[in-house]
Design an enzyme around this catalytic site. Sequence first.
Site: not given
Ligand code: NAP
Length: 252
Positions: A147, A162-163, A160
């Site tokens: 991110s 830090a990770a 977040y």
């Molecule tokens: P999201 O819409 O909240 O979707 C999260 C996904 O991760 C879901 O499929 C969820 O499964 C799964 N998940 C959560 N905890 C889990 C675990 N412990 N084990 C296995 N699966 C797990 O998130 P997103 O926005 O698409 O983000 C995806 C990635 O992009 C993340 O790493 C996030 O930090 C990164 N990111 C996002 C943004 C943003 O603006 N959205 C920006 C920068 C980086 P369930 O549906 O079953 O819960």
Amino acid sequence: MDKKTAIITGGSRGIGRAISVELAKSGMNIVINYASNEYAAKKTMEESLREAELSGHEGIKIITVKGDISDSSDCEVICNVAIDEFGRIDVLVNNAGITRDSLAMRMSDEDFDAVIKTNLYGPFFMMRQVAKPMMKQKFGRIVNISSVTGLIGNAGQINYAAAKAGLIGMTKSLAREMATRGITVNAVAPGFIDTDMTAALSEDVENSMEDMIPVKRIGSPRDIASAVRFLVSDGAGYITGEVLRIDGGVAI
Ligand code: NAP
């Protein structure tokens, strides 16, 4: 040659869903991992199969695997299922992630721990699992979804940040370890992307975010998925240890 196989953690919703669709369109078999929402995982599987067919790849297979990536034994199961089903793991996209935001002085141990466990331990457990089959094949592509917060920080996201910064360090270390084995390890650093993760923000916050983004729009999951598709392609074989910002210019 057998079709390539990709594991996408958190592949059921948001950015992971778009990556599943995009890799299916490139003709890969897919393992969609998710934590709890089976319905979303099945929906993504159907959409990915449909899109693959429209792209002329009707022969691919997609499975969904429930598993909590913060648990190393679940990661072992996810990878074993992939090997049992497809015989190989060519691509790992470490996409699953969570947020537990609050200002540092108020952040609980539990919230700090939960984010580190899912967003940092999880990718480590998965990379450790896929290293062996990828080394045996002398081919692998790993993409870690970090991110911009990991690059420039963000108030309210000390856990977040830090990770995600740690994930970049892991990406570069593993890229060096795997460089002679035909395995590339890269990270992408998305900015503000329209998914469930960001849906909780008010319209005011969204508008002010848009103002801060040089390209003046919030990103879509497809913006990330198309870059991931390139990074896992044969053509990206000379790119490793890289961090690709996909943020509309936020962190220029
Ligand atoms: P999201 O819409 O909240 O979707 C999260 C996904 O991760 C879901 O499929 C969820 O499964 C799964 N998940 C959560 N905890 C889990 C675990 N412990 N084990 C296995 N699966 C797990 O998130 P997103 O926005 O698409 O983000 C995806 C990635 O992009 C993340 O790493 C996030 O930090 C990164 N990111 C996002 C943004 C943003 O603006 N959205 C920006 C920068 C980086 P369930 O549906 O079953 O819960």
